[in-house]
Design a protein around this motif. Structure first.
Motif, mmCIF file in Angstrom:
data_model
loop_
_atom_site.group_PDB
_atom_site.id
_atom_site.type_symbol
_atom_site.label_atom_id
_atom_site.label_comp_id
_atom_site.label_asym_id
_atom_site.label_seq_id
_atom_site.Cartn_x
_atom_site.Cartn_y
_atom_site.Cartn_z
ATOM 1 N N ALA A 41 21.907 56.858 94.532
ATOM 2 C CA ALA A 41 22.631 56.118 93.505
ATOM 3 C C ALA A 41 22.492 54.627 93.783
ATOM 4 O O ALA A 41 22.408 54.207 94.943
ATOM 5 C CB ALA A 41 24.102 56.507 93.512
ATOM 6 N N SER B 39 31.415 60.195 84.996
ATOM 7 C CA SER B 39 31.397 59.185 83.926
ATOM 8 C C SER B 39 30.873 59.792 82.618
ATOM 9 O O SER B 39 31.600 59.899 81.642
ATOM 10 C CB SER B 39 30.547 57.970 84.322
ATOM 11 N N GLY C 276 26.806 51.852 82.913
ATOM 12 C CA GLY C 276 26.961 51.923 81.462
ATOM 13 C C GLY C 276 27.095 50.546 80.846
ATOM 14 O O GLY C 276 26.500 50.254 79.801
ATOM 15 N N PRO D 216 22.721 54.968 82.549
ATOM 16 C CA PRO D 216 22.618 55.415 83.938
ATOM 17 C C PRO D 216 23.975 55.299 84.629
ATOM 18 O O PRO D 216 24.204 54.437 85.462
ATOM 19 C CB PRO D 216 21.590 54.446 84.543
ATOM 20 N N GLY E 104 31.193 53.143 83.830
ATOM 21 C CA GLY E 104 31.522 51.763 84.175
ATOM 22 C C GLY E 104 30.306 50.871 84.316
ATOM 23 O O GLY E 104 29.663 50.515 83.318
ATOM 24 N N ILE F 254 17.772 56.619 91.660
ATOM 25 C CA ILE F 254 16.465 56.004 91.870
ATOM 26 C C ILE F 254 16.036 56.383 93.282
ATOM 27 O O ILE F 254 16.741 56.084 94.247
ATOM 28 C CB ILE F 254 16.549 54.466 91.715
ATOM 29 N N VAL G 96 18.846 57.513 80.776
ATOM 30 C CA VAL G 96 18.275 56.807 81.932
ATOM 31 C C VAL G 96 18.867 57.395 83.203
ATOM 32 O O VAL G 96 20.098 57.526 83.324
ATOM 33 C CB VAL G 96 18.606 55.297 81.884
ATOM 34 N N SER G 97 18.011 57.691 84.164
ATOM 35 C CA SER G 97 18.495 58.281 85.414
ATOM 36 C C SER G 97 19.323 57.291 86.225
ATOM 37 O O SER G 97 18.881 56.167 86.476
ATOM 38 C CB SER G 97 17.314 58.753 86.265
ATOM 39 N N PRO G 98 20.514 57.714 86.667
ATOM 40 C CA PRO G 98 21.305 56.867 87.558
ATOM 41 C C PRO G 98 20.822 56.966 89.003
ATOM 42 O O PRO G 98 21.270 56.200 89.848
ATOM 43 C CB PRO G 98 22.720 57.445 87.431
ATOM 44 N N ASP H 147 38.811 58.390 84.117
ATOM 45 C CA ASP H 147 39.333 57.742 85.340
ATOM 46 C C ASP H 147 40.415 56.722 85.026
ATOM 47 O O ASP H 147 40.775 55.917 85.881
ATOM 48 C CB ASP H 147 38.263 57.184 86.299
ATOM 49 N N MET I 1 15.949 49.441 87.400
ATOM 50 C CA MET I 1 16.998 48.681 88.105
ATOM 51 C C MET I 1 17.330 47.425 87.308
ATOM 52 O O MET I 1 16.471 46.579 87.089
ATOM 53 C CB MET I 1 16.493 48.310 89.507
ATOM 54 N N MET I 2 18.578 47.334 86.847
ATOM 55 C CA MET I 2 18.985 46.183 86.028
ATOM 56 C C MET I 2 19.679 45.141 86.905
ATOM 57 O O MET I 2 20.872 45.201 87.127
ATOM 58 C CB MET I 2 19.915 46.654 84.900
ATOM 59 N N ALA J 124 27.549 59.099 93.213
ATOM 60 C CA ALA J 124 26.848 60.104 92.395
ATOM 61 C C ALA J 124 26.037 61.069 93.257
ATOM 62 O O ALA J 124 26.064 62.292 93.026
ATOM 63 C CB ALA J 124 25.958 59.415 91.356
HETATM 64 P P1 GDP Z 1 31.364 53.291 87.697
HETATM 65 O O1 GDP Z 1 32.292 54.041 86.780
HETATM 66 O O2 GDP Z 1 31.631 51.809 87.768
HETATM 67 O O3 GDP Z 1 31.080 53.931 89.004
HETATM 68 O O4 GDP Z 1 30.021 53.227 86.921
HETATM 69 P P2 GDP Z 1 28.938 54.161 86.326
HETATM 70 O O5 GDP Z 1 29.274 55.593 86.374
HETATM 71 O O6 GDP Z 1 28.494 53.576 85.027
HETATM 72 O O7 GDP Z 1 27.814 53.745 87.316
HETATM 73 C C1 GDP Z 1 27.539 54.297 88.526
HETATM 74 C C2 GDP Z 1 26.149 54.877 88.439
HETATM 75 O O8 GDP Z 1 25.267 53.958 87.772
HETATM 76 C C3 GDP Z 1 25.584 55.172 89.736
HETATM 77 O O9 GDP Z 1 25.168 56.521 89.759
HETATM 78 C C4 GDP Z 1 24.402 54.200 89.865
HETATM 79 O O10 GDP Z 1 23.381 54.801 90.558
HETATM 80 C C5 GDP Z 1 24.040 53.873 88.452
HETATM 81 N N1 GDP Z 1 23.514 52.529 88.211
HETATM 82 C C6 GDP Z 1 24.203 51.358 88.328
HETATM 83 N N2 GDP Z 1 23.397 50.314 88.057
HETATM 84 C C7 GDP Z 1 22.178 50.836 87.742
HETATM 85 C C8 GDP Z 1 20.918 50.274 87.349
HETATM 86 O O11 GDP Z 1 20.752 49.053 87.240
HETATM 87 N N3 GDP Z 1 19.886 51.139 87.100
HETATM 88 C C9 GDP Z 1 20.034 52.492 87.224
HETATM 89 N N4 GDP Z 1 18.969 53.280 86.952
HETATM 90 N N5 GDP Z 1 21.202 53.057 87.585
HETATM 91 C C10 GDP Z 1 22.250 52.239 87.836
#
Ligand code: GDP
Length: 305
Positions: A227, A195, A10, A189, A7, A223, A219-221, A32, A285-286, A232
Motif C-alpha cells: 500500500a 474504503s 480517493g 486507489p 480518503g 503498487i 486503479v490499484s491501491p 469510518d 503514484m500521485m 490495505a
Molecule cells: P484513507 O481512508 O485516508 O486511508 O484513504 P484511502 O482508502 O483512500 O487510501 C488508502 C489507500 O490508497 C492505500 O491502499 C494506498 O495504497 C492508496 N493510495 C494512496 N495514494 C495513492 C497513489 O498515489 N497511487 C495509488 N496507486 N494508490 C494510492
C-alpha cells in the motif's frame, strides 16, 4: 464522471478528475465516520472536501493546511482523550455538521452545504445517509474503526471486517443515478476493504455499478504488493486475499471494465486479462497535482477506447 472514493487515495484521484472535467460526482465512504467529543466526524468526506477545496494539508493528506491545535490542547487539559487529532479549523467543520444534523438535515444535505461554502464545485455524496460503521475483528476483540486505525495505529492483526448497519443502509439520494447515468465511473486507489468496500456494500450500489452502461475503470491501491499508505496490505492478507494488484482486481472483477496497475506490476497483466478485464499499465503514484491530472486524463482516455 463519477468517482468512488475513500480518503487520501480517493481524494487525490477525485482532484485529478475535477481538473479534467467540471462535471464530477464523488461518492465517498462514510463507514469510518465517528462521534468524537460529541461531534460527527466524517474523515473521508472531509479529506475529499478539503482536497477539492485546495486547503488540505499536503504532508498528512488529512486535515487542513496550517492547522493549529489550541482547542485540542484545551480539551487535553480538561482530561479528555485526545488521540484523534482535530485541528481548530477542522473542528469548525465538525461543529457545523453536527449542528445541522441535530436540526434534522441529512448527511448528504450537510455535505453539499459545507462543500459549497468551501468553494468545491464537484458534487460530493456520502455513500449513505444512514448509520454504517466498520468494525474490525482483531486478536484484541472487535474494535471501532477509528480505535483500530488511529488509537491503536492499525497494528493489530485483522481477522475480519464487519459492517454494522449495512442491511438497513440505503444509498444516499443521487448515488445510484451517479453510477448508472455517468459516462465513466472511476474506482479510486483507496483501501478496498474499508474504503471502497463499504461503498459497494450499501444495498443496491454494487448491483447498480455491475449493470451500469458507464465505462468503469479502477486503479490499484497496491503498487508492487504494498500500500502507498495505510493498512490495505495487512488487511488483505488477514482476510485471505492475495496481496497484489491482481488480488484487488479479483475483488472488483464484476464491477469493472478496466483495471489500471502500476508499471512495476506490469508482469501481472496477463493474469488480470484472464479475469476478463482490460489492463492499463502506467505510473499510478500521485505525488503532485500534475500526476493526479495526468492519471485522470489517461483513465478517461482508456475508458473511451
Ligand atoms: P484513507 O481512508 O485516508 O486511508 O484513504 P484511502 O482508502 O483512500 O487510501 C488508502 C489507500 O490508497 C492505500 O491502499 C494506498 O495504497 C492508496 N493510495 C494512496 N495514494 C495513492 C497513489 O498515489 N497511487 C495509488 N496507486 N494508490 C494510492
Amino acid at each position: 464522471m463519477t468517482v468512488l472514493a475513500g480518503g487520501v487515495g480517493g481524494a487525490k484521484l477525485a482532484h485529478g478528475a475535477s481538473r479534467v472535467t467540471d462535471r464530477v460526482t464523488v461518492v465517498v465512504n462514510t463507514a469510518d465516520d465517528a462521534r468524537i467529543h460529541g461531534l460527527w466526524v466524517s474523515p473521508d468526506l472531509d479529506t475529499v472536501m478539503y482536497t477539492l477545496a485546495g486547503i488540505a494539508n499536503p504532508t498528512t493528506g488529512w486535515g487542513i493546511a496550517g492547522e493549529t491545535y489550541t482547542t485540542l490542547e484545551a480539551l487535553r487539559r480538561l482530561g479528555a482523550d485526545t488521540w484523534f487529532m482535530l485541528g481548530d479549523q477542522d473542528l469548525a467543520t465538525h461543529l457545523a455538521r453536527t449542528a445541522r444534523l441535530a436540526d434534522g438535515a441529512s448527511l448528504s444535505q450537510v455535505t453539499a452545504e459545507l462543500a459549497t461554502a468551501l468553494g468545491v464545485t464537484a458534487r460530493l455524496l456520502p455513500a449513505t445517509d444512514d448509520p454504517l460503521a466498520t468494525m474490525v475483528d482483531t486478536p484484541a476483540g472487535r474494535l471501532d474503526f477509528q480505535d483500530y486505525f488511529v488509537r491503536r495505529k492499525h497494528q493489530d492483526d485483522v481477522l475480519g471486517v464487519h459492517l454494522d448497519g449495512v442491511d438497513d443502509a440505503r444509498p444516499a439520494p443521487g448515488v445510484l443515478p451517479a453510477l448508472t447515468g455517468a459516462d465513466v465511473v472511476l474506482l479510486a486507489p483507496s483501501n478496498p476493504i474499508v474504503s471502497v468496500g463499504p461503498v459497494l456494500a450499501v444495498p443496491g450500489v454494487r448491483e447498480a455499478l455491475r449493470t451500469s452502461p458507464a465505462r468503469r475503470v479502477g486503479v490499484s491501491p497496491l503498487i508492487g504488493g504494498r500500500a502507498v499508505k495505510g493498512p490495505a496490505a495487512q488487511m488483505l492478507a488477514g482476510l485471505g486475499h492475495e496481496v497484489s494488484a491482481l488480488g484487488v482486481a479479483r475483488l472488483y472483477v464484476d464491477v469493472l471494465d478496466v483495471w489500471c496497475i502500476d508499471t512495476v506490476d506490469a508482469h501481472l497483466a496477463p493474469a488480470i486479462t484472464d479475469l476478463g478485464l482490460t489492463v492499463h499499465v502506467t505510473d499510478t503514484m500521485m505525488r503532485t497535482d500534475h500526476d493526479r491530472e495526468r492519471l485522470a486524463t489517461e483513465l478517461v482516455d482508456v475508458a473511451g477506447r
